[in-house]
Design a protein around this motif. Structure first.
Motif, PDB file in Angstrom:
ATOM      1  N   ARG A  66       0.837  -1.204   0.000  1.00  0.00           N
ATOM      2  CA  ARG A  66       0.000   0.000   0.000  1.00  0.00           C
ATOM      3  C   ARG A  66       0.867   1.248   0.000  1.00  0.00           C
ATOM      4  O   ARG A  66       0.550   2.239  -0.674  1.00  0.00           O
ATOM      5  CB  ARG A  66      -0.919  -0.004   1.235  1.00  0.00           C
ATOM      6  CG  ARG A  66      -1.730   1.287   1.344  1.00  0.00           C
ATOM      7  CD  ARG A  66      -2.772   1.215   2.399  1.00  0.00           C
ATOM      8  NE  ARG A  66      -3.532   2.476   2.423  1.00  0.00           N
ATOM      9  CZ  ARG A  66      -4.621   2.691   3.169  1.00  0.00           C
ATOM     10  NH1 ARG A  66      -5.083   1.707   3.947  1.00  0.00           N
ATOM     11  NH2 ARG A  66      -5.242   3.854   3.125  1.00  0.00           N
ATOM     12  N   HIS A 110     -13.311  15.117   2.422  1.00  0.00           N
ATOM     13  CA  HIS A 110     -11.971  15.293   2.980  1.00  0.00           C
ATOM     14  C   HIS A 110     -11.606  16.772   3.130  1.00  0.00           C
ATOM     15  O   HIS A 110     -11.203  17.218   4.202  1.00  0.00           O
ATOM     16  CB  HIS A 110     -10.940  14.599   2.079  1.00  0.00           C
ATOM     17  CG  HIS A 110      -9.516  14.884   2.488  1.00  0.00           C
ATOM     18  ND1 HIS A 110      -8.660  15.605   1.686  1.00  0.00           N
ATOM     19  CD2 HIS A 110      -8.818  14.581   3.610  1.00  0.00           C
ATOM     20  CE1 HIS A 110      -7.492  15.725   2.299  1.00  0.00           C
ATOM     21  NE2 HIS A 110      -7.550  15.096   3.457  1.00  0.00           N
ATOM     22  N   PRO A 156      -4.523   9.690   4.596  1.00  0.00           N
ATOM     23  CA  PRO A 156      -5.901   9.393   4.211  1.00  0.00           C
ATOM     24  C   PRO A 156      -6.827   9.422   5.417  1.00  0.00           C
ATOM     25  O   PRO A 156      -6.514   8.856   6.465  1.00  0.00           O
ATOM     26  CB  PRO A 156      -5.810   7.992   3.605  1.00  0.00           C
ATOM     27  CG  PRO A 156      -4.369   7.825   3.233  1.00  0.00           C
ATOM     28  CD  PRO A 156      -3.595   8.595   4.244  1.00  0.00           C
ATOM     29  N   PRO A 157      -8.000  10.075   5.280  1.00  0.00           N
ATOM     30  CA  PRO A 157      -8.943  10.130   6.405  1.00  0.00           C
ATOM     31  C   PRO A 157      -9.703   8.806   6.540  1.00  0.00           C
ATOM     32  O   PRO A 157      -9.746   7.991   5.610  1.00  0.00           O
ATOM     33  CB  PRO A 157      -9.881  11.260   6.004  1.00  0.00           C
ATOM     34  CG  PRO A 157      -9.862  11.225   4.503  1.00  0.00           C
ATOM     35  CD  PRO A 157      -8.466  10.839   4.122  1.00  0.00           C
ATOM     36  N   SER A 158     -10.290   8.612   7.700  1.00  0.00           N
ATOM     37  CA  SER A 158     -11.090   7.404   7.945  1.00  0.00           C
ATOM     38  C   SER A 158     -12.535   7.719   7.562  1.00  0.00           C
ATOM     39  O   SER A 158     -13.348   8.132   8.396  1.00  0.00           O
ATOM     40  CB  SER A 158     -10.988   6.979   9.417  1.00  0.00           C
ATOM     41  OG  SER A 158      -9.653   6.661   9.759  1.00  0.00           O
ATOM     42  N   ILE A 159     -12.839   7.562   6.293  1.00  0.00           N
ATOM     43  CA  ILE A 159     -14.186   7.845   5.808  1.00  0.00           C
ATOM     44  C   ILE A 159     -14.680   6.652   5.016  1.00  0.00           C
ATOM     45  O   ILE A 159     -13.891   5.820   4.536  1.00  0.00           O
ATOM     46  CB  ILE A 159     -14.220   9.102   4.910  1.00  0.00           C
ATOM     47  CG1 ILE A 159     -13.267   8.937   3.718  1.00  0.00           C
ATOM     48  CG2 ILE A 159     -13.892  10.341   5.701  1.00  0.00           C
ATOM     49  CD1 ILE A 159     -13.334  10.089   2.744  1.00  0.00           C
ATOM     50  N   ASN A 160     -15.996   6.574   4.883  1.00  0.00           N
ATOM     51  CA  ASN A 160     -16.621   5.510   4.100  1.00  0.00           C
ATOM     52  C   ASN A 160     -17.570   6.164   3.102  1.00  0.00           C
ATOM     53  O   ASN A 160     -18.428   6.952   3.478  1.00  0.00           O
ATOM     54  CB  ASN A 160     -17.410   4.552   5.013  1.00  0.00           C
ATOM     55  CG  ASN A 160     -17.976   3.381   4.223  1.00  0.00           C
ATOM     56  OD1 ASN A 160     -18.942   3.533   3.514  1.00  0.00           O
ATOM     57  ND2 ASN A 160     -17.345   2.219   4.372  1.00  0.00           N
ATOM     58  N   ASN A 206     -14.537   1.650   1.884  1.00  0.00           N
ATOM     59  CA  ASN A 206     -13.420   2.154   2.682  1.00  0.00           C
ATOM     60  C   ASN A 206     -12.219   2.424   1.772  1.00  0.00           C
ATOM     61  O   ASN A 206     -12.067   1.801   0.708  1.00  0.00           O
ATOM     62  CB  ASN A 206     -13.040   1.145   3.761  1.00  0.00           C
ATOM     63  CG  ASN A 206     -14.170   0.942   4.759  1.00  0.00           C
ATOM     64  OD1 ASN A 206     -14.783   1.898   5.222  1.00  0.00           O
ATOM     65  ND2 ASN A 206     -14.469  -0.327   5.066  1.00  0.00           N
ATOM     66  N   ILE A 207     -11.358   3.345   2.229  1.00  0.00           N
ATOM     67  CA  ILE A 207     -10.186   3.707   1.435  1.00  0.00           C
ATOM     68  C   ILE A 207      -9.199   2.550   1.439  1.00  0.00           C
ATOM     69  O   ILE A 207      -8.786   2.047   2.493  1.00  0.00           O
ATOM     70  CB  ILE A 207      -9.525   4.980   1.982  1.00  0.00           C
ATOM     71  CG1 ILE A 207     -10.471   6.177   1.804  1.00  0.00           C
ATOM     72  CG2 ILE A 207      -8.205   5.254   1.257  1.00  0.00           C
ATOM     73  CD1 ILE A 207      -9.917   7.471   2.349  1.00  0.00           C
ATOM     74  N   ARG A 208      -8.836   2.139   0.221  1.00  0.00           N
ATOM     75  CA  ARG A 208      -7.841   1.064   0.059  1.00  0.00           C
ATOM     76  C   ARG A 208      -6.477   1.648  -0.296  1.00  0.00           C
ATOM     77  O   ARG A 208      -5.470   1.293   0.283  1.00  0.00           O
ATOM     78  CB  ARG A 208      -8.324   0.115  -1.032  1.00  0.00           C
ATOM     79  CG  ARG A 208      -7.433  -1.090  -1.264  1.00  0.00           C
ATOM     80  CD  ARG A 208      -8.049  -1.975  -2.337  1.00  0.00           C
ATOM     81  NE  ARG A 208      -7.182  -3.108  -2.655  1.00  0.00           N
ATOM     82  CZ  ARG A 208      -7.409  -3.967  -3.650  1.00  0.00           C
ATOM     83  NH1 ARG A 208      -8.509  -3.791  -4.417  1.00  0.00           N
ATOM     84  NH2 ARG A 208      -6.583  -4.969  -3.869  1.00  0.00           N
TER      85      ARG A 208
END
Length: 653
Positions: A93, A162, A130-134, A121-123
Motif C-alpha cells: 500500500r 476530505h 488518508p482520512p477514515s471515511i466511508n 473504505n479507502i484502500r
C-alpha cells in the motif's frame, strides 16, 4: 439730355436667390452626412454581431476541447489503474500510495486520486494522511456497485468529505478477475480548476460560462454559481442540441433574466456541454463607441457645412451686389462712351483695320495708328486663325452678329485673351461692306476658368484616391472592376487583409500602423504596375487587386509574391504569432458561372475569410483550386498558429 437710370435689382431678389441656394446646399450636404452615418452604423452593427458570433463559437469550441482534454487525461490514468488492480498481485500500500501521489502531483487537474474497496473504505490514496471515511453511500459508489457498466462516470458538483471544497468526481468500477464488484477508483477535480481558467476570459458585464452535464445538470458556472438551477427545460436542451452538437442563439437567460447571445458545443467523448453567453450590451459595446464617435464627427461636419454655407451666402450676396453695380456701370458707360470699356474696331471686307478706338492701348499696348492698316487675321494667335475665319464665313447670315474668343500678342510680347463681337454694318436692312467689332479683355476670366477646371480635375482625382496610401480608393476600384469585367473574359481578383492589424496598431501606435499601410500600398502598386493590374485600398487594413486577363494560376503566383515581399519588409508585429507583419489573401477567378463583378469580389472575400479562419498568413483560392492555402515559406506556417481544434486561438477573448 436726360439719361434714365437703369433699374437696379430689388433687395428681395438679391436676398431670395442666395438664401435658396444656400438652403438647398445645406440640406443636400446634411442629408449626405446623416445618410452616411446611418449606413455606416448599420453596417458596423451587422459586422459587430457577426464578429461576436465567430468569437463566441470559437471560445465555446476551445472550452469544450479544454474540458475534454482535462477529463480524457484522467480517464486514461484511471483506466490503467483499473486494469492494474485486476492483477492477482499488487505492490505494498505504501508503494502504490506513493505512485498515486506522484500521478496526482504531475496532473494539475487531479486533486485527489483514491481507490475504495467493495465496502466503501479507502484502500489506496494519493493523500499523505488518508482520512477514515466511508463512501459507500455516495451515488456514484451505489451506481458502480449495482451496475456492471465500466465506463467513466462524471458526478458533481459535490462537497469533498476530505477537504470540504466543491469538486467534480470522475469514477470507474473495479472488478475482480471473475467480474464481481471490487470497489471504485475516484479522481476529483476541484471546481476552482475550471473557474480559475474561466476568469482569465473577458466576456464583459454579465457574461457567463457554463459547464453542464448533457442532461442539463450544471457542474460549473462562472462568474456566479447556479445552485438549484439546470438547463433541462431550456430551448437549448429541448430544441437546439437535438439538431446538432454546436450552435449559436439568443434568448433570455434562465439565471438572471437578461437577453443574451450564447454559443454552445457538446464535449466530444463525454456527456458534457459548454455554453458561452454575453449580453447584447457587451456584444455591441464597441459598436456603441463607434456610433458615438461617428456622431461627433458628423456633428463637426454639419457645423462646418453651416459655417461654409454662411460664408457662401455672404459671397453670393456680394457677387449679386457687384454684378448689379457692374451692370449699372456698364449701361452708363455704354450711354456715355462705348469706347471707354471696350475696344471698337472697324474692318473692311478684306479684314483690314480701318479704325480702332483709343482704348486699344490699354488692352494691347499699341496705339490706334499702329493698328490701322494691318490685316486683322495676321494679328491673331496662329492656333485661333482657322476658327475666326470659319466664323467670318457665317457672319454675313447672322443678323445679330457672332461672338468669338481668341488670343492676340500685346506690344510687350505677352498673350491676351479677347472676347469679340462681330457684326456687319447695315444699310437699308442689308449687310454693308464693313464689319464692326468690339473687343474686351477676358484674360483674367480665362485664367480663373482654367484654375477652376484644374481645381475640379484635382478634386475629381482626390475623390478617387486614398489619402493615406495614394492608391485608388474603393470607388475607383469598383469602377475599374466594372470596366474590366465587361472587357475581359478572363479576370482575377485578390482581396488582401493585414493580419492582427488591430494588435499591431495597439502595440506600436497608429503612426506605425499608418506607415505599415503606406509601405504595403506602395508594394502593391509596384507589384501590379508592370502587368496592367489595378491595386486599391478597399477599406481599413484591407486592399484589393484586379488582374485583367489573369488566370487562377497567375493570380495565385502574384498572391505568393506579395506575401513574400511583405515578409521581406521586416515589419515586426507583436500581436502576430509569427512575430512580424503578414497578410492573408483570398483569390477568385472569373468562371462561366460568374454573373457580375460583385460575385467575383464576394468569392475573393470568402476565400480571404477562409485564409483568416485557417490560421492567417496564407493565400486561398476560391472556385478554381490552384494551390489552396499555400504558406509563404517553409518557416511561415511554423510561425502561424495551427488550425487544429487543440490550438484554436480565440481572438479578442
Amino acid at each position: 439730355m436726360n439719361v434714365r437710370k437703369p433699374t437696379a435689382p430689388s433687395s428681395t431678389s438679391r436676398l431670395t436667390t442666395p438664401v435658396l441656394i444656400v438652403t438647398m446646399f445645406v440640406l443636400a450636404l446634411s442629408a449626405c452626412v446623416l445618410g452616411l452615418v446611418v449606413w455606416k452604423g448599420y453596417e458596423a452593427r451587422q459586422n459587430a454581431l457577426a464578429q461576436s458570433e465567430t468569437e463566441m463559437r470559437n471560445l465555446a469550441h476551445s472550452l469544450a476541447e479544454h474540458a475534454s482534454h482535462t477529463i480524457q487525461t484522467i480517464d486514461v490514468v484511471m483506466d490503467d489503474l483499473v486494469a492494474f488492480l485486476r492483477l492477482p498481485s499488487h505492490p505494498s500500500r505504501q508503494t502504490l500510495d506513493a505512485r498515486l501521489r506522484e500521478v496526482a502531483d504531475n496532473l494539475d487537474q487531479i486533486n485527489e486520486l483514491v481507490v475504495f474497496d467493495a465496502n466503501g473504505n479507502i484502500r489506496y490514496a494519493s493523500l499523505a494522511m488518508p482520512p477514515s471515511i466511508n463512501n459507500a453511500d455516495r451515488s456514484y459508489f451505489v451506481h458502480h456497485r449495482d451496475s456492471t457498466d465500466n465506463s467513466l462516470q462524471i458526478t458533481g458538483p459535490m462537497l469533498s468529505r476530505h477537504s470540504g471544497r466543491p469538486i467534480i468526481a470522475l469514477t470507474r468500477r473495479i472488478e475482480n478477475a471473475d467480474g464481481s464488484f471490487a470497489g471504485v477508483v475516484i479522481a476529483t477535480i476541484e471546481s476552482d480548476y475550471f473557474t480559475d481558467f474561466y476568469k482569465t476570459l473577458n466576456l464583459g458585464p454579465d457574461g457567463a460560462i457554463t459547464l453542464a452535464a448533457s442532461d442539463g445538470r450544471i457542474m460549473i458556472r462562472w462568474p456566479s454559481a447556479a445552485e438549484g438551477k439546470d438547463l433541462s427545460n431550456t430551448v437549448l436542451l429541448r430544441e437546439l442540441l437535438p439538431r446538432g452538437p454546436q450552435g449559436y442563439n439568443v434568448e433570455t437567460s434562465p439565471f438572471d433574466g437578461l437577453v443574451k447571445y450564447y454559443a454552445y458545443e457538446r464535449v466530444q467523448r463525454y456527456p458534457l456541454l459548454v455554453t458561452v453567453a454575453r449580453t447584447e450590451a457587451s456584444v455591441l459595446a464597441r459598436w456603441h463607441e463607434g456610433i458615438r464617435s461617428d456622431a461627433l464627427v458628423a456633428s463637426a461636419m454639419l457645423a462646418c457645412v453651416v459655417l461654409l454655407a454662411a460664408v457662401l451666402a455672404g459671397q453670393l450676396r456680394n457677387r449679386q451686389r457687384f454684378e448689379a453695380i457692374l451692370r449699372e456701370r456698364d449701361a452708363r458707360h455704354r450711354l456715355i462712351d462705348a469706347n471707354i470699356g471696350d475696344v471698337v474696331v472697324l474692318l473692311d471686307e478684306h479684314g483690314v483695320v480701318n479704325f480702332m478706338s483709343e482704348s486699344v492701348e490699354a488692352v494691347l499696348g499699341f496705339t490706334p495708328d499702329e493698328m490701322v492698316g494691318r490685316v486683322y487675321a495676321d494679328m491673331l494667335h496662329p492656333d485661333d486663325v482657322a476658327g475666326v475665319r470659319a466664323m467670318g464665313r457665317r457672319l454675313v447670315d447672322a443678323k445679330d452678329g457672332l461672338r468669338a474668343e481668341f488670343r492676340m500678342e500685346r506690344a510687350d510680347a505677352t498673350i491676351v485673351w479677347l472676347e469679340a463681337n462681330f457684326r456687319y454694318t447695315r444699310q437699308n436692312g442689308k449687310p454693308g461692306n464693313h464689319i464692326v467689332c468690339t473687343l474686351r479683355d477676358v484674360t483674367r476670366r480665362k485664367e480663373m476658368e482654367d484654375e477652376v477646371d484644374a481645381l475640379n480635375s484635382r478634386l475629381a482625382e482626390l475623390a478617387r484616391t486614398d489619402g493615406l496610401t495614394s492608391l485608388p480608393n474603393r470607388r475607383a476600384h469598383e469602377d475599374f472592376i466594372e470596366d474590366a469585367f465587361a472587357a475581359h473574359a478572363q479576370l482575377s481578383v485578390l482581396m488582401i487583409d493585414v493580419d492582427y492589424f488591430k494588435g499591431f496598431n495597439d502595440g506600436l501606435g497608429h503612426q506605425a500602423g499608418d506607415q505599415g499601410l503606406k509601405l504595403i500600398g506602395s508594394l502593391l502598386a509596384g507589384a501590379v504596375a508592370a502587368i496592367g493590374g489595378h491595386a486599391a485600398r478597399y477599406g481599413g487594413e484591407e486592399f484589393a487587386i484586379v488582374l485583367p486577363g489573369a488566370d487562377a494560376e497567375a493570380a495565385m503566383q502574384l498572391a505568393h509574391l506579395i506575401r513574400r515581399e511583405i515578409r521581406q519588409l521586416g515589419l515586426a508585429n507583436p500581436a502576430s504569432p509569427a512575430g512580424y507583419l503578414t497578410v492573408s489573401i483570398g483569390v477568385a477567378t472569373r468562371t462561366a458561372e460568374t454573373n457580375d463583378p460583385a460575385t467575383l469580389v464576394r468569392d475573393a472575400d470568402t476565400a480571404l475569410y477562409q485564409a483568416k479562419r485557417t490560421g492567417r498568413n496564407r493565400s486561398v483560392a476560391a472556385l478554381v483550386h490552384v494551390a489552396d492555402a499555400v504558406p509563404l515559406a517553409p518557416r511561415a506556417d511554423a510561425e502561424t498558429a495551427p488550425s487544429t481544434p487543440e490550438a484554436t486561438r480565440v481572438p479578442n477573448a
